[in-house]
Design a protein around this motif. Structure first.
Motif, PDB file in Angstrom:
ATOM      1  N   SER A  87       7.134   6.237  45.749  1.00 50.90           N
ATOM      2  CA  SER A  87       6.218   5.377  44.988  1.00 50.90           C
ATOM      3  C   SER A  87       5.869   4.133  45.782  1.00 50.90           C
ATOM      4  CB  SER A  87       6.857   4.978  43.644  1.00 50.90           C
ATOM      5  OG  SER A  87       7.086   6.094  42.833  1.00 50.90           O
ATOM      6  N   PHE A 240       2.469   3.738  33.092  1.00 50.94           N
ATOM      7  CA  PHE A 240       1.515   4.830  33.317  1.00 50.94           C
ATOM      8  C   PHE A 240       0.247   4.324  34.000  1.00 50.94           C
ATOM      9  CE2 PHE A 240       4.176   6.671  30.022  1.00 50.94           C
ATOM     10  CZ  PHE A 240       4.301   7.985  30.448  1.00 50.94           C
ATOM     11  N   VAL A 243      -0.637   3.547  39.436  1.00 55.66           N
ATOM     12  CA  VAL A 243      -0.983   4.855  40.006  1.00 55.66           C
ATOM     13  C   VAL A 243       0.018   5.344  41.056  1.00 55.66           C
ATOM     14  CG1 VAL A 243      -2.779   6.157  41.203  1.00 55.66           C
ATOM     15  CG2 VAL A 243      -3.406   4.471  39.473  1.00 55.66           C
ATOM     16  N   TRP A 246       2.672   7.676  39.851  1.00 50.92           N
ATOM     17  CA  TRP A 246       2.303   9.065  39.571  1.00 50.92           C
ATOM     18  C   TRP A 246       2.728   9.971  40.720  1.00 50.92           C
ATOM     19  CZ3 TRP A 246      -3.586   8.638  37.945  1.00 50.92           C
ATOM     20  CH2 TRP A 246      -3.688   7.765  36.857  1.00 50.92           C
ATOM     21  N   LEU A 266       4.167  11.675  34.268  1.00 55.48           N
ATOM     22  CA  LEU A 266       3.652  11.007  35.469  1.00 55.48           C
ATOM     23  C   LEU A 266       3.271  12.028  36.535  1.00 55.48           C
ATOM     24  CD1 LEU A 266       6.176   8.029  35.706  1.00 55.48           C
ATOM     25  CD2 LEU A 266       3.730   7.851  35.209  1.00 55.48           C
ATOM     26  N   SER A 267       4.078  13.082  36.679  1.00 50.70           N
ATOM     27  CA  SER A 267       3.783  14.131  37.657  1.00 50.70           C
ATOM     28  C   SER A 267       2.486  14.859  37.324  1.00 50.70           C
ATOM     29  CB  SER A 267       4.948  15.125  37.723  1.00 50.70           C
ATOM     30  OG  SER A 267       6.156  14.490  38.071  1.00 50.70           O
ATOM     31  N   LEU A 269      -0.004  13.631  35.681  1.00 53.35           N
ATOM     32  CA  LEU A 269      -1.113  12.720  35.968  1.00 53.35           C
ATOM     33  C   LEU A 269      -1.498  12.766  37.444  1.00 53.35           C
ATOM     34  CD1 LEU A 269      -0.156   9.532  33.895  1.00 53.35           C
ATOM     35  CD2 LEU A 269      -2.053  11.096  33.465  1.00 53.35           C
ATOM     36  N   SER A 270      -0.514  12.881  38.339  1.00 50.66           N
ATOM     37  CA  SER A 270      -0.799  12.889  39.784  1.00 50.66           C
ATOM     38  C   SER A 270      -1.613  14.108  40.196  1.00 50.66           C
ATOM     39  CB  SER A 270       0.510  12.854  40.579  1.00 50.66           C
ATOM     40  OG  SER A 270       1.191  14.100  40.524  1.00 50.66           O
TER      41      SER A 270
END
Length: 542
Positions: A87, A240, A243, A246, A266-267, A269-270
């Protein structure tokens, strides 16, 4: 001539592009011509035929990104919390890549020449827009590769081949999201505004994006509670919106088997946000190309009396009528040169927030009340980080062909040209930013620091003229932007040490009784000598 390797790779995705409704042969040919023109661009700096073409300059500048990637790889080598580590690294990558995109490639994304040349041919606008996007992604591939190659190697050694494969997939999704997100923001602006107002808004959006990236990076670091070298995520809904997190979450879910619901979301969303954003962009491409025409509209005319302020200012600051003329000329160019704004204004945004970011990072334990007990107001020197960029870019212009006027005019020497232009840059860009910073600092720290703020302003003026003396020179607005060598950024590094030195002298002056007042008495004399005498070496026509 052999086929370009990038196009050979692109051919493997021919079926995908055709399913999405693109005219692949036309798109491929447009992209081929764009890349060919980049590689064959003739040297453009008059009197210096040794300058490299744009593509070679770009490739030669990648070592800076390689160096930054090497530094970031340290975070992968220490500790075993891949979620936090990745991250953090993706936060660095997104900041570097989006800054590069905004500064260097927004002009490609917003180029209206494709419309005027290709729109008259049997090529649909979606195909033209996709060729333009692929052109940008081609260069972003090199930037991303230079940033990621060292962390990727460290990740393979420390975490294995599965880490490397996931890292590469996330990099592709990140680049896709960055380009599409930037394009969609421009599309929204293009939908509602036109002409000169639109061009100004785009510049403000670039500043806003740059500021948001820098501030978001600070929030990223503060997502985690640190215990030694370990970092633990404390779940909150607002996370969230960060970015880079994600792209770190899949490493925790897939490589470490952590099925926490927040990490899974989150995964997802990526993966899905970049893909869905890309599909939306593909659908809206014709609308983007249609609205690009607004950039060619003249917009509303200037209001009456709008030129009175620079005229009065030129009379106040300039030494003679010739200097006043070039002051007003430079003032107008700095306000109207859209490509200059595209390249300089993001730096303006960073310089605006850097002093407060460093204050935030080194925050006083007693809050705002505790600030008054510190010397953190000296972080105002970071507002001068834009000075080398502004000074370096003064010689470039989209209207560089009009530079013959310098030879046609009966100018005895070039002293008024250089000094008038630099004064205009200081008055229009550098000092207003400093004045805004100084006002905020005075509100935070109180009226007691007013002498320090005066000293810092005078020191920044000294820094401005020394930056001009140090950097390579050219007649103002006489060279095309494509001739700007990205490697020139390396030459700025000693100037940043100089700026730090001026700040350190200021700091030491505060340690001595009445030292700040002595320093305040020295700086006006230094400014007078530098602004009046240093330019004498440039007064002789080459």
């Amino acid at each position: 001539m052999g086929e370009m390797k990038s196009l050979v790779v692109l051919d493997r995705f021919k079926g995908l592009f055709e399913k999405l409704g693109f005219n692949y042969p036309a798109m491929r040919r447009i992209l081929q011509i764009k890349l060919l023109m980049d590689g064959r661009r003739a040297p453009t700096i008059v009197g210096n035929s040794r300058k490299k073409d744009k593509k070679n300059q770009f490739i030669g500048s990648l070592w800076l990104y390689l160096l930054m990637g090497g530094f970031s790889s340290v975070f992968l080598a220490i500790g075993n919390n891949s979620f936090f580590q990745v991250s953090f690294i993706f936060g660095i990558f997104m900041f570097m890549i989006m800054t590069s995109l905004i500064a260097d490639f927004s002009s490609v994304l917003l180029d209206t020449r494709d419309r005027s040349i290709l729109a008259t041919k049997p090529v649909d606008r979606r195909t033209i827009a996709m060729a333009k996007t692929l052109h940008i992604l081609f260069y972003m591939f090199f930037v991303t590769g230079a940033l990621a190659i060292v962390p990727l190697g460290v990740g393979v050694v420390k975490h294995g081949i599965g880490f490397a494969l996931l890292f590469l997939i996330e990099l592709i999704l990140m680049d896709l999201l960055i380009v599409v997100f930037t394009a969609l923001i421009y599309l929204v602006i293009l939908k509602f505004y036109d002409g000169e107002r639109l061009k100004d808004l785009i510049n403000y959006v670039q500043i806003g994006l740059t500021v948001a990236l820098a501030v978001g990076y600070q929030f990223l670091v503060r997502l985690f509670d640190f215990m030694g070298l370990q970092a633990e995520l404390q779940p909150e809904w607002w996370q969230f919106l960060i970015v880079p997190v994600w792209f770190g979450a899949p490493f925790e879910v897939l490589l470490h088997g952590n099925g926490q619901s927040m990490l899974v979301l989150l995964s997802l969303l990526s993966v899905f946000v970049p893909i869905l954003a890309f599909l939306l962009y593909v659908k809206l491409m014709p609308l983007l190309e249609n609205n690009l025409q607004k950039l060619s509209d003249p917009g509303r005319g200037k209001k009456a009396g709008q030129g009175k302020w620079p005229k009065r200012l030129s009379r106040l600051l300039c030494a003679n009528p010739e200097e006043e003329v070039f002051f007003r000329f430079a003032w107008t160019m700095l306000g109207n040169e859209r490509e200059f704004k595209l390249k300089v204004y993001p730096t303006l945004g960073l310089s605006l927030i850097f002093p407060f970011l460093f204050m935030f990072m080194n925050g006083a334990t007693d809050g705002l009340y505790g600030l008054a007990k510190t010397r953190m107001y000296l972080f105002i020197y970071f507002s001068a980080l834009l000075v080398p960029t502004v000074v370096m870019m003064l010689k470039y212009s989209g209207s560089y062909k009009a530079a013959w006027i310098y030879r046609a005019l009966p100018i005895g020497d070039m002293l008024p040209v250089y000094r008038g232009t630099l004064l205009a840059a200081a008055a229009r860009l550098i000092m207003p930013l400093y004045a805004l910073e100084a006002l905020i600092m005075a509100l935070l720290f109180g009226a007691d620091i007013l002498p320090d703020l005066l000293v810092a302003g005078l020191a920044i003026l000294v820094f401005t003229v020394l930056s001009f003396a140090y950097l390579s020179k050219g007649l103002p607005f006489s060279e095309r932007f494509e001739a700007a060598q990205q490697g020139e950024g390396v030459r700025m590094i000693p100037l940043y040490f100089l700026l730090a030195g001026l700040g350190f002298i200021h700091f030491m002056a505060t340690k001595v009784s009445y030292g700040i007042y002595v320093y305040a008495a020295i700086l006006p004399a230094a400014n007078w000598i530098l602004w009046r005498k240093l330019f004498g070496k440039l007064s002789r026509r080459e």
